[in-house]
Enzyme design. Structure first.
Site, mmCIF file in Angstrom:
data_model
loop_
_atom_site.group_PDB
_atom_site.id
_atom_site.type_symbol
_atom_site.label_atom_id
_atom_site.label_comp_id
_atom_site.label_asym_id
_atom_site.label_seq_id
_atom_site.Cartn_x
_atom_site.Cartn_y
_atom_site.Cartn_z
ATOM 1 N N THR A 30 30.052 8.559 -15.764
ATOM 2 C CA THR A 30 29.737 9.067 -14.417
ATOM 3 C C THR A 30 30.009 8.016 -13.348
ATOM 4 O O THR A 30 30.578 8.313 -12.297
ATOM 5 C CB THR A 30 28.239 9.476 -14.362
ATOM 6 O OG1 THR A 30 27.965 10.362 -15.448
ATOM 7 C CG2 THR A 30 27.908 10.159 -13.040
ATOM 8 N N TYR A 82 25.088 22.937 -8.660
ATOM 9 C CA TYR A 82 24.363 21.737 -9.110
ATOM 10 C C TYR A 82 22.844 21.935 -9.121
ATOM 11 O O TYR A 82 22.093 20.971 -9.063
ATOM 12 C CB TYR A 82 24.755 20.529 -8.256
ATOM 13 C CG TYR A 82 26.093 19.931 -8.646
ATOM 14 C CD1 TYR A 82 26.256 19.271 -9.856
ATOM 15 C CD2 TYR A 82 27.201 20.032 -7.812
ATOM 16 C CE1 TYR A 82 27.475 18.719 -10.226
ATOM 17 C CE2 TYR A 82 28.428 19.479 -8.173
ATOM 18 C CZ TYR A 82 28.555 18.823 -9.386
ATOM 19 O OH TYR A 82 29.759 18.273 -9.748
ATOM 20 N N GLU A 99 29.858 27.750 -15.959
ATOM 21 C CA GLU A 99 30.587 27.173 -14.828
ATOM 22 C C GLU A 99 31.946 27.855 -14.625
ATOM 23 O O GLU A 99 32.364 28.092 -13.492
ATOM 24 C CB GLU A 99 30.744 25.666 -15.040
ATOM 25 C CG GLU A 99 29.403 24.943 -14.965
ATOM 26 C CD GLU A 99 29.446 23.484 -15.418
ATOM 27 O OE1 GLU A 99 28.373 22.846 -15.420
ATOM 28 O OE2 GLU A 99 30.537 22.987 -15.768
ATOM 29 N N ARG A 139 35.051 15.025 -21.821
ATOM 30 C CA ARG A 139 34.116 14.006 -21.322
ATOM 31 C C ARG A 139 34.651 12.605 -21.658
ATOM 32 O O ARG A 139 34.498 11.679 -20.862
ATOM 33 C CB ARG A 139 32.715 14.199 -21.919
ATOM 34 C CG ARG A 139 32.072 15.543 -21.603
ATOM 35 C CD ARG A 139 31.425 15.625 -20.262
ATOM 36 N NE ARG A 139 30.255 14.784 -20.130
ATOM 37 C CZ ARG A 139 29.477 14.772 -19.052
ATOM 38 N NH1 ARG A 139 29.755 15.566 -18.012
ATOM 39 N NH2 ARG A 139 28.440 13.990 -18.976
ATOM 40 N N LYS A 159 37.457 16.702 -7.732
ATOM 41 C CA LYS A 159 36.495 16.653 -6.622
ATOM 42 C C LYS A 159 37.171 16.269 -5.302
ATOM 43 O O LYS A 159 38.308 15.773 -5.286
ATOM 44 C CB LYS A 159 35.378 15.677 -6.987
ATOM 45 C CG LYS A 159 34.541 16.138 -8.203
ATOM 46 C CD LYS A 159 33.359 15.206 -8.438
ATOM 47 C CE LYS A 159 32.496 15.691 -9.597
ATOM 48 N NZ LYS A 159 31.299 14.823 -9.780
ATOM 49 N N ASN A 193 33.245 10.667 -7.614
ATOM 50 C CA ASN A 193 33.775 10.212 -8.905
ATOM 51 C C ASN A 193 34.916 11.078 -9.454
ATOM 52 O O ASN A 193 35.089 11.205 -10.670
ATOM 53 C CB ASN A 193 32.644 10.000 -9.916
ATOM 54 C CG ASN A 193 31.885 11.258 -10.239
ATOM 55 O OD1 ASN A 193 32.180 12.322 -9.697
ATOM 56 N ND2 ASN A 193 30.914 11.154 -11.126
ATOM 57 N N PHE A 235 19.556 12.274 -5.348
ATOM 58 C CA PHE A 235 20.899 12.330 -4.764
ATOM 59 C C PHE A 235 21.397 13.759 -4.560
ATOM 60 O O PHE A 235 22.552 13.959 -4.186
ATOM 61 C CB PHE A 235 21.885 11.548 -5.640
ATOM 62 C CG PHE A 235 21.938 12.011 -7.075
ATOM 63 C CD1 PHE A 235 22.710 13.111 -7.444
ATOM 64 C CD2 PHE A 235 21.216 11.352 -8.057
ATOM 65 C CE1 PHE A 235 22.758 13.550 -8.755
ATOM 66 C CE2 PHE A 235 21.267 11.782 -9.390
ATOM 67 C CZ PHE A 235 22.038 12.883 -9.730
ATOM 68 N N HIS A 254 34.884 16.510 -12.416
ATOM 69 C CA HIS A 254 33.731 17.047 -13.149
ATOM 70 C C HIS A 254 34.191 17.540 -14.509
ATOM 71 O O HIS A 254 35.292 18.067 -14.639
ATOM 72 C CB HIS A 254 33.127 18.234 -12.371
ATOM 73 C CG HIS A 254 32.203 19.081 -13.195
ATOM 74 N ND1 HIS A 254 30.902 18.732 -13.447
ATOM 75 C CD2 HIS A 254 32.407 20.248 -13.866
ATOM 76 C CE1 HIS A 254 30.333 19.656 -14.226
ATOM 77 N NE2 HIS A 254 31.228 20.590 -14.488
ATOM 78 N N ARG A 283 38.208 8.680 -14.418
ATOM 79 C CA ARG A 283 37.309 8.081 -13.421
ATOM 80 C C ARG A 283 37.632 6.603 -13.194
ATOM 81 O O ARG A 283 37.560 6.116 -12.067
ATOM 82 C CB ARG A 283 35.853 8.303 -13.813
ATOM 83 C CG ARG A 283 35.403 9.735 -13.483
ATOM 84 C CD ARG A 283 34.059 10.050 -14.053
ATOM 85 N NE ARG A 283 33.516 11.303 -13.522
ATOM 86 C CZ ARG A 283 32.536 11.986 -14.109
ATOM 87 N NH1 ARG A 283 31.989 11.543 -15.230
ATOM 88 N NH2 ARG A 283 32.097 13.116 -13.580
HETATM 89 P P1 GTP Z 1 29.671 15.904 -13.548
HETATM 90 O O1 GTP Z 1 30.828 16.036 -14.497
HETATM 91 O O2 GTP Z 1 30.112 15.935 -12.104
HETATM 92 O O3 GTP Z 1 28.560 16.859 -13.853
HETATM 93 O O4 GTP Z 1 29.162 14.419 -13.756
HETATM 94 P P2 GTP Z 1 28.307 13.851 -14.976
HETATM 95 O O5 GTP Z 1 27.991 14.931 -15.958
HETATM 96 O O6 GTP Z 1 29.019 12.637 -15.467
HETATM 97 O O7 GTP Z 1 26.986 13.403 -14.241
HETATM 98 P P3 GTP Z 1 25.669 14.262 -13.909
HETATM 99 O O8 GTP Z 1 25.842 15.689 -14.335
HETATM 100 O O9 GTP Z 1 24.512 13.504 -14.422
HETATM 101 O O10 GTP Z 1 25.637 14.179 -12.333
HETATM 102 C C1 GTP Z 1 26.389 15.109 -11.540
HETATM 103 C C2 GTP Z 1 27.030 14.368 -10.398
HETATM 104 O O11 GTP Z 1 26.020 13.853 -9.544
HETATM 105 C C3 GTP Z 1 27.838 13.135 -10.813
HETATM 106 O O12 GTP Z 1 29.160 13.424 -11.143
HETATM 107 C C4 GTP Z 1 27.780 12.287 -9.561
HETATM 108 O O13 GTP Z 1 28.768 12.696 -8.634
HETATM 109 C C5 GTP Z 1 26.416 12.611 -8.995
HETATM 110 N N1 GTP Z 1 25.468 11.577 -9.393
HETATM 111 C C6 GTP Z 1 24.937 11.364 -10.616
HETATM 112 N N2 GTP Z 1 24.092 10.318 -10.605
HETATM 113 C C7 GTP Z 1 24.110 9.869 -9.320
HETATM 114 C C8 GTP Z 1 23.431 8.804 -8.655
HETATM 115 O O14 GTP Z 1 22.643 8.064 -9.237
HETATM 116 N N3 GTP Z 1 23.697 8.659 -7.314
HETATM 117 C C9 GTP Z 1 24.558 9.491 -6.650
HETATM 118 N N4 GTP Z 1 24.771 9.291 -5.348
HETATM 119 N N5 GTP Z 1 25.206 10.490 -7.249
HETATM 120 C C10 GTP Z 1 24.992 10.677 -8.562
HETATM 121 MG MG MG Z 2 27.170 16.813 -15.426
#
Ligand code: GTP
Ligand code: MG
Length: 139
Positions: free
Chosen positions: A93, A51, A128, A87, A11, A114, A59, A117, A104
């Site tokens: 996350t 997304y 994707e 993962r 990212k 973070n 968010f 992805h 991370r």
């Molecule tokens: P990805 O691998 O990026 O998809 O992350 P993830 O699968 O661990 O998390 P998820 O798919 O639930 O959320 C996608 C992205 O949204 C995360 O990687 C974060 O960057 C962002 N995100 C998730 N939860 C929050 C939150 O509560 N606040 C904010 N600001 N960003 C969030």
């Molecule tokens: Mg995700």
């Protein structure tokens, strides 16, 4: 062949801090083979589409602005149990909750910035990967 590929993006925060090399090293050291890779920047529109599943989340706007705000590295990775193992390698996350040694934990700043992805299912890994890489490319 199902289950042996995942999709990742390094990212904008991690690219900005010059962590591309360190992160790719960890990915290779964990046994993943890079089968496609691209340095690029998402438009707002493309970040929004990528997304789309989070459209209703509070968010979403912040996420789209952030993911389109700087260059990223997109890649398709190959390994047995790729989605699950990747993962585990990237960690939770929220980097504050990520296990020691995860990408991370080592390289992310915050829940929104973070570092990396990882796809959450075989189905999404394929969707994707296709979003970034044409089927005409040899991967
Ligand atoms: P990805 O691998 O990026 O998809 O992350 P993830 O699968 O661990 O998390 P998820 O798919 O639930 O959320 C996608 C992205 O949204 C995360 O990687 C974060 O960057 C962002 N995100 C998730 N939860 C929050 C939150 O509560 N606040 C904010 N600001 N960003 C969030
Ligand atoms: Mg995700």
């Amino acid at each position: 062949m199902s289950g042996n590929r995942t999709f990742t993006m390094i990212k904008p925060d991690a690219v900005e801090k010059n962590y591309i090399g360190a992160i790719l090293d960890k990915i290779n050291a964990a046994g993943f083979k890079i089968v496609a890779m691209k340095y690029t920047q998402l438009s707002k529109e493309n970040a929004g589409a990528f997304y789309e599943v989070h459209k209703e989340r509070p968010f979403y706007g912040e996420l789209v602005d952030y993911m389109s705000g700087g260059p990223i590295v997109a890649a398709i990775l190959e390994k047995e149990n790729a989605v699950t193992d990747f993962r585990t390698l990237i960690g939770a996350t929220n980097p504050e909750e990520a296990a020691e040694g995860t990408i991370r934990k080592l390289y992310a700043e915050s829940i929104s910035a973070n570092a990396i992805h990882g796809s959450d299912s075989d189905e999404n890994a394929a969707i994707e990967g296709n979003f970034f890489f044409s089927s005409l490319e040899r991967h």
